[in-house]
Scaffold this active site. Structure first.
Site, PDB file in Angstrom:
ATOM      1  CG  PHE A 112      22.574 131.644  45.069  1.00 16.28           C
ATOM      2  CD1 PHE A 112      23.764 131.392  45.737  1.00 16.28           C
ATOM      3  CD2 PHE A 112      21.448 131.953  45.831  1.00 16.28           C
ATOM      4  CE1 PHE A 112      23.832 131.429  47.123  1.00 16.28           C
ATOM      5  CE2 PHE A 112      21.516 131.997  47.207  1.00 16.28           C
ATOM      6  CZ  PHE A 112      22.700 131.735  47.856  1.00 16.28           C
ATOM      7  CE  LYS A 113      20.022 129.532  49.474  1.00 13.70           C
ATOM      8  NZ  LYS A 113      19.030 129.551  50.543  1.00 13.70           N
ATOM      9  CG  ASP A 114      19.564 125.180  41.250  1.00  8.47           C
ATOM     10  OD1 ASP A 114      19.124 124.486  42.178  1.00  8.47           O
ATOM     11  OD2 ASP A 114      18.831 125.790  40.447  1.00  8.47           O
ATOM     12  CG  LEU A 117      22.824 122.798  47.526  1.00  6.79           C
ATOM     13  CD1 LEU A 117      21.408 123.291  47.764  1.00  6.79           C
ATOM     14  CD2 LEU A 117      23.188 121.727  48.542  1.00  6.79           C
ATOM     15  CB  THR A 145      18.031 125.794  51.227  1.00 11.48           C
ATOM     16  OG1 THR A 145      18.756 127.006  51.350  1.00 11.48           O
ATOM     17  CG2 THR A 145      18.918 124.642  51.667  1.00 11.48           C
TER      18      THR A 145
END
Length: 498
Positions: A112-114, A117, A145
């Site tokens: 989900f950090k895509d 970011l 991360t």
């Protein structure tokens, strides 16, 4: 829209200032000086928007058009999501028994950090190109991360990224997603033989470099961990999208409530949910954690205290002792009381133990529900979801599913529930196998094992902060002389150690 520190010891900054700062100079975290409240008409209008369109509307509220014109901001967000595998960027899977799973992992690194970011990387590059400035990004990671941060800036001429990861605490796939990126601006460091066997140690040399104010300023250091406001801002869109997908109607009075279950480690994602709630979105939030249960104890008992050491769990990206975004939640729920927040966080820094004031604890428990899942709970949730739906959950998503299966009665009463899925099961094959299931491995992940790798190894006993300082200095000096035609410094070895 201006941004102020949760501790009140520094002046207001604009979005660009918050983006490039990470932590505020007084040690606090940047938050908007005010949270916009949306009316019913706006919510009804937004209910027809796609996920990327919702991200744009959120960003329009928090980024002044004088800083990034709306048309440009729209283009940057489109560019950020252009590599996502799903046409809708995120996808809601409706499973049996009222289990709705919002898949947030369709980006390049399957996490989900895509989402946040990729946008943050575009915002950074926009300002850097305007000012012809170079920055050094420093990231400590327990898994997702690091790879998402690398993907967000890889190949960018104005950014060098230094990522420090703990050997053995990331999955093999997570590590390969970082060490197989062979770019001049990507520098991966692997910490071997750390003292206590937990990822908190990875943050210590990074904190030391940021605490060296002269060094940090001279080398334009910044962080892409979820201390960065930009990440929180983009993640607010998860909650609006989940709500609109799950709410039965927006014509009733009052608007229906949707329960959203959030697997959380550092607390960034659930912070975004609290902000969405403050914006008028009628959601009930559940913070779901693994055996590292500090957030659960904070919600349940007002006990924001360390519990000894980080426990290694199947949901490894959530193996965190100090969820720094809790500071944002306390500030938000205390009515933006920076004096109280500063007092509480300074007490926690010294004693690593904090009992919330009764009034503040009451507000936290009214805003959040919580649960803690053991490894056995995680495995059982993965197994049940597969048996009922032939659907594989990653262990982090299974933490949320465990809450769902434990609270089927409340779901049956009519309140829709949505579980956020932060990562693909493909990244956690060992956990899938432990649940007695068969991993589904995409070809992009299979290919990682045949690719060359590059990393710099940090051994126990070395001064990790000094090693990083030397490497960063060498890169910054080279960047300043880039017009001389010198090759970038050879800092890392290929297929193994430096």
């Amino acid at each position: 829209m201006e941004y102020i520190s949760t501790r009140g010891g520094t002046g207001a900054v604009d979005f660009e200032g918050a983006l490039f700062s990470g932590y505020a100079p007084d040690g606090g975290l940047f938050m908007p000086s005010c949270i916009p409240l949306l009316d019913r008409a706006t919510l009804q209008q937004w209910s027809r928007l796609s996920y990327p369109e919702l991200v744009k509307e959120i960003c329009y509220l928090f980024v002044k058009p004088e800083l990034i014109p709306r048309s440009t901001l729209s283009d940057l967000i489109d560019r950020a999501f252009s590599k996502f595998r799903h046409k809708d960027v995120v996808h809601l899977s409706r499973l049996k028994g009222g289990l709705n799973v919002l898949e947030l992992w369709h980006g390049v690194t399957y996490a989900f950090k895509d989402l946040s970011l990729s946008c943050t990387g575009q915002f950074l590059q926009y300002f850097l190109e305007k000012k012809q400035k170079h920055i050094t990004v420093l990231v400590g990671t327990s898994g997702d991360t690091g790879s998402s941060a690398i993907e967000s800036v890889r190949g960018q001429k104005n950014v060098d990224i230094f990522v420090l990861l703990p050997k053995g605490l990331c999955t093999q796939i997570q590590e390969l997603q970082m060490t197989t990126v062979i770019e001049d601006n990507v520098h991966v460091f692997v910490g071997w033989h750390y003292f206590h066997g937990n990822s908190d140690e990875i943050d210590e040399p990074i904190k030391e470099l940021f605490a060296d104010v002269d060094f940090a300023r001279r080398n334009n250091l910044m962080s892409l961990n979820s201390v960065n406001w930009s990440r929180i801002m983009v993640q607010i869109a998860h909650y609006f999208y989940a709500y609109f997908q799950c709410a039965s109607t927006l014509d009733s009075t009052p608007l229906p409530v949707v329960e959203i279950v959030v697997p959380t480690g550092g607390g960034g994602n659930v912070t975004a949910g609290c902000i969405a709630q403050k914006m008028g979105l009628p959601i009930q939030l559940v913070a779901a954690v693994n055996s590292n249960d500090i957030i659960h104890r904070t919600v349940k008992d007002g006990d924001f205290s360390l519990s000894g050491c980080v426990k290694a769990t199947l949901a490894s990206a959530m193996d965190i002792q100090e969820p720094y975004n809790v500071e944002r939640i306390l500030w938000l729920l205390s009515g933006s009381d920076s004096h109280l927040t500063k007092t509480l966080m300074e007490q926690f820094t010294v004693s690593k133990s904090l009992k919330l004031p009764e009034g503040l604890h009451r507000k936290v428990s009214e805003t959040l529900r919580s649960c803690s899942a053991s490894d056995e709970d995680i495995v059982q949730a993965m197994q049940r979801c597969w048996e009922e739906n032939h659907y594989l959950l990653c262990p982090h998503s299974a933490v949320a599913a465990h809450y769902h299966y434990s609270h089927l009665d409340s779901c049956a009463s009519g309140t829709p529930r949505c579980c956020l899925a932060p990562a693909s099961a493909a990244k956690f094959q060992d956990a899938v196998l432990r649940a007695g299931l068969v991993p589904e491995i995409p070809p992009e992940i299979t290919a990682l094992k045949a690719m060359e790798t590059r990393s710099t190894v940090l051994q126990r006993g070395e001064d990790w902060a000094q090693v990083l300082r030397d490497h960063i200095t060498a890169v910054e000096q080279w960047w300043g002389k880039r017009g001389a035609g010198l090759p970038p410094p050879g800092l890392q070895g290929v297929n193994g150690q430096a």
